[in-house]
Motif scaffolding. Sequence first.
Motif, PDB file in Angstrom:
ATOM      1  N   MET A   1      27.717  16.806  22.001  1.00 25.60           N
ATOM      2  CA  MET A   1      27.203  16.601  23.323  1.00 25.60           C
ATOM      3  C   MET A   1      27.402  17.875  24.148  1.00 25.60           C
ATOM      4  O   MET A   1      28.365  18.602  23.950  1.00 25.60           O
ATOM      5  N   TYR A   2      26.503  18.088  25.080  1.00 23.51           N
ATOM      6  CA  TYR A   2      26.572  19.240  25.962  1.00 23.51           C
ATOM      7  C   TYR A   2      26.574  18.757  27.403  1.00 23.51           C
ATOM      8  O   TYR A   2      25.788  17.893  27.784  1.00 23.51           O
ATOM      9  N   GLU A   3      27.462  19.315  28.173  1.00 22.23           N
ATOM     10  CA  GLU A   3      27.594  18.966  29.580  1.00 22.23           C
ATOM     11  C   GLU A   3      26.900  20.056  30.394  1.00 22.23           C
ATOM     12  O   GLU A   3      27.280  21.221  30.326  1.00 22.23           O
ATOM     13  N   ILE A   4      25.872  19.655  31.138  1.00 19.49           N
ATOM     14  CA  ILE A   4      25.154  20.575  32.017  1.00 19.49           C
ATOM     15  C   ILE A   4      25.636  20.258  33.424  1.00 19.49           C
ATOM     16  O   ILE A   4      25.478  19.131  33.897  1.00 19.49           O
ATOM     17  N   GLU A   5      26.218  21.234  34.105  1.00 15.43           N
ATOM     18  CA  GLU A   5      26.939  20.919  35.344  1.00 15.43           C
ATOM     19  C   GLU A   5      26.804  22.032  36.368  1.00 15.43           C
ATOM     20  O   GLU A   5      26.760  23.208  36.017  1.00 15.43           O
ATOM     21  N   VAL A   6      26.740  21.626  37.640  1.00 18.07           N
ATOM     22  CA  VAL A   6      26.804  22.560  38.771  1.00 18.07           C
ATOM     23  C   VAL A   6      27.873  22.057  39.731  1.00 18.07           C
ATOM     24  O   VAL A   6      28.249  20.886  39.701  1.00 18.07           O
ATOM     25  N   ARG A   7      28.331  22.957  40.594  1.00 18.36           N
ATOM     26  CA  ARG A   7      29.379  22.608  41.560  1.00 18.36           C
ATOM     27  C   ARG A   7      29.069  23.218  42.918  1.00 18.36           C
ATOM     28  O   ARG A   7      28.433  24.262  42.994  1.00 18.36           O
ATOM     29  N   GLY A   8      29.591  22.561  43.950  1.00 16.74           N
ATOM     30  CA  GLY A   8      29.425  23.093  45.291  1.00 16.74           C
ATOM     31  C   GLY A   8      30.444  22.487  46.243  1.00 16.74           C
ATOM     32  O   GLY A   8      31.043  21.439  45.948  1.00 16.74           O
ATOM     33  N   ALA A   9      30.636  23.135  47.366  1.00 22.61           N
ATOM     34  CA  ALA A   9      31.597  22.675  48.372  1.00 22.61           C
ATOM     35  C   ALA A   9      31.049  21.457  49.107  1.00 22.61           C
ATOM     36  O   ALA A   9      29.840  21.304  49.267  1.00 22.61           O
ATOM     37  N   LEU A  10      31.945  20.616  49.555  1.00 26.97           N
ATOM     38  CA  LEU A  10      31.599  19.492  50.428  1.00 26.97           C
ATOM     39  C   LEU A  10      32.226  19.761  51.786  1.00 26.97           C
ATOM     40  O   LEU A  10      33.444  19.740  51.924  1.00 26.97           O
ATOM     41  N   ASN A  11      31.402  20.031  52.757  1.00 33.73           N
ATOM     42  CA  ASN A  11      31.901  20.303  54.101  1.00 33.73           C
ATOM     43  C   ASN A  11      32.363  19.031  54.798  1.00 33.73           C
ATOM     44  O   ASN A  11      33.259  19.074  55.633  1.00 33.73           O
ATOM     45  N   VAL A  75      29.780  28.573  38.104  1.00 27.87           N
ATOM     46  CA  VAL A  75      29.159  27.619  39.009  1.00 27.87           C
ATOM     47  C   VAL A  75      28.222  26.697  38.242  1.00 27.87           C
ATOM     48  O   VAL A  75      28.135  25.508  38.503  1.00 27.87           O
ATOM     49  N   GLU A  76      27.512  27.261  37.270  1.00 32.73           N
ATOM     50  CA  GLU A  76      26.606  26.491  36.426  1.00 32.73           C
ATOM     51  C   GLU A  76      27.127  26.553  34.996  1.00 32.73           C
ATOM     52  O   GLU A  76      27.379  27.634  34.478  1.00 32.73           O
ATOM     53  N   ASP A  77      27.258  25.404  34.376  1.00 32.78           N
ATOM     54  CA  ASP A  77      27.771  25.337  33.014  1.00 32.78           C
ATOM     55  C   ASP A  77      26.788  24.652  32.088  1.00 32.78           C
ATOM     56  O   ASP A  77      26.082  23.735  32.489  1.00 32.78           O
ATOM     57  N   SER A  78      26.810  25.065  30.856  1.00 34.25           N
ATOM     58  CA  SER A  78      26.158  24.362  29.767  1.00 34.25           C
ATOM     59  C   SER A  78      27.095  24.540  28.584  1.00 34.25           C
ATOM     60  O   SER A  78      27.026  25.528  27.866  1.00 34.25           O
ATOM     61  N   ARG A  79      28.029  23.600  28.425  1.00 36.39           N
ATOM     62  CA  ARG A  79      29.095  23.784  27.446  1.00 36.39           C
ATOM     63  C   ARG A  79      29.241  22.574  26.528  1.00 36.39           C
ATOM     64  O   ARG A  79      28.940  21.457  26.892  1.00 36.39           O
ATOM     65  N   CYS A 132      37.656  20.055  48.741  1.00 36.51           N
ATOM     66  CA  CYS A 132      36.730  18.957  48.486  1.00 36.51           C
ATOM     67  C   CYS A 132      35.454  19.595  47.946  1.00 36.51           C
ATOM     68  O   CYS A 132      34.933  20.543  48.538  1.00 36.51           O
ATOM     69  N   TYR A 133      34.963  19.098  46.833  1.00 35.08           N
ATOM     70  CA  TYR A 133      33.761  19.658  46.241  1.00 35.08           C
ATOM     71  C   TYR A 133      33.041  18.587  45.443  1.00 35.08           C
ATOM     72  O   TYR A 133      33.560  17.489  45.228  1.00 35.08           O
ATOM     73  N   PHE A 134      31.826  18.916  45.018  1.00 32.50           N
ATOM     74  CA  PHE A 134      31.083  17.990  44.171  1.00 32.50           C
ATOM     75  C   PHE A 134      30.776  18.656  42.845  1.00 32.50           C
ATOM     76  O   PHE A 134      30.721  19.884  42.735  1.00 32.50           O
ATOM     77  N   GLU A 135      30.591  17.820  41.846  1.00 30.30           N
ATOM     78  CA  GLU A 135      30.081  18.253  40.555  1.00 30.30           C
ATOM     79  C   GLU A 135      28.888  17.357  40.263  1.00 30.30           C
ATOM     80  O   GLU A 135      28.958  16.149  40.468  1.00 30.30           O
ATOM     81  N   ALA A 136      27.800  17.943  39.831  1.00 33.17           N
ATOM     82  CA  ALA A 136      26.612  17.179  39.443  1.00 33.17           C
ATOM     83  C   ALA A 136      26.328  17.529  37.994  1.00 33.17           C
ATOM     84  O   ALA A 136      26.256  18.713  37.641  1.00 33.17           O
ATOM     85  N   MET A 150      19.215  21.424  33.785  1.00 36.03           N
ATOM     86  CA  MET A 150      19.735  22.222  34.899  1.00 36.03           C
ATOM     87  C   MET A 150      18.745  22.230  36.060  1.00 36.03           C
ATOM     88  O   MET A 150      19.143  22.075  37.222  1.00 36.03           O
ATOM     89  N   LEU A 151      17.469  22.384  35.778  1.00 29.10           N
ATOM     90  CA  LEU A 151      16.447  22.386  36.829  1.00 29.10           C
ATOM     91  C   LEU A 151      16.411  21.032  37.539  1.00 29.10           C
ATOM     92  O   LEU A 151      16.336  20.970  38.771  1.00 29.10           O
ATOM     93  N   GLU A 152      16.512  19.954  36.789  1.00 30.37           N
ATOM     94  CA  GLU A 152      16.531  18.611  37.373  1.00 30.37           C
ATOM     95  C   GLU A 152      17.730  18.435  38.310  1.00 30.37           C
ATOM     96  O   GLU A 152      17.592  17.941  39.428  1.00 30.37           O
ATOM     97  N   ILE A 153      18.900  18.866  37.869  1.00 29.63           N
ATOM     98  CA  ILE A 153      20.117  18.752  38.692  1.00 29.63           C
ATOM     99  C   ILE A 153      19.967  19.560  39.977  1.00 29.63           C
ATOM    100  O   ILE A 153      20.254  19.071  41.067  1.00 29.63           O
ATOM    101  N   LYS A 154      19.521  20.808  39.865  1.00 25.36           N
ATOM    102  CA  LYS A 154      19.381  21.662  41.043  1.00 25.36           C
ATOM    103  C   LYS A 154      18.356  21.102  42.029  1.00 25.36           C
ATOM    104  O   LYS A 154      18.547  21.180  43.242  1.00 25.36           O
TER     105      LYS A 154
END
Length: 181
Positions: A1-11, A75-79, A132-136, A150-154
């Motif tokens: 399995m491969y995890e496609i992931e992005v992260r960002g801050a939650l204000n 910031v962007e992973d595909s692992r 505080c942050y999010f992962e999608a 990745m395009l779908e997540i973004k």
Amino acid sequence: MYEIEVRGALNNFDKTLSFFKANAKFIKEKDRFSLIYFPKDTLDLKEMQDDPRDLRLRVTNKKAEIVLKYGAWGVEDSRREISIPIELEKFDETAEFLHYLGWSYGALLATKTFVFEYKGIEFALVKNKTQCYFEAEKVITKREKSEEAMLEIKTVCGELGLTLFSEEEYFKMMDDINRAL
């Protein structure tokens, strides 16, 4: 399995949490304690960015596991992710085992996470004592589908007004977390 992931801050963690509670499918709440191992004796993650190994020993909701994520990260992973459950009673012994294999340095991290599914994407809203942050993320079985995922997540993150970390922001946040522990 491969995890496609992005992260960002939650204000505004509470506002984002309220939105997901009202508009997404709630999956679970996680209380997690992690030992995050570093391949070098440093808290500066930039020094480790080229190492594809991400090794963790963690307990989530009283269930222990050892996790290896393998591949380029940021910031962007595909692992590739491999998770092996262990008995909670073997947590200390597993940490000792890793120590004897040369994995002795890293960080401790306790987090509270709320996980939702929204438009086929898993969103984790993460809170620890400093950030505080999010992962999608999406999990896929074929690596060749990673760009599409990745395009779908973004796209969905953009629709929600969720901004991804820049590489500099991400590494600063991770270094802040490591130094605060």
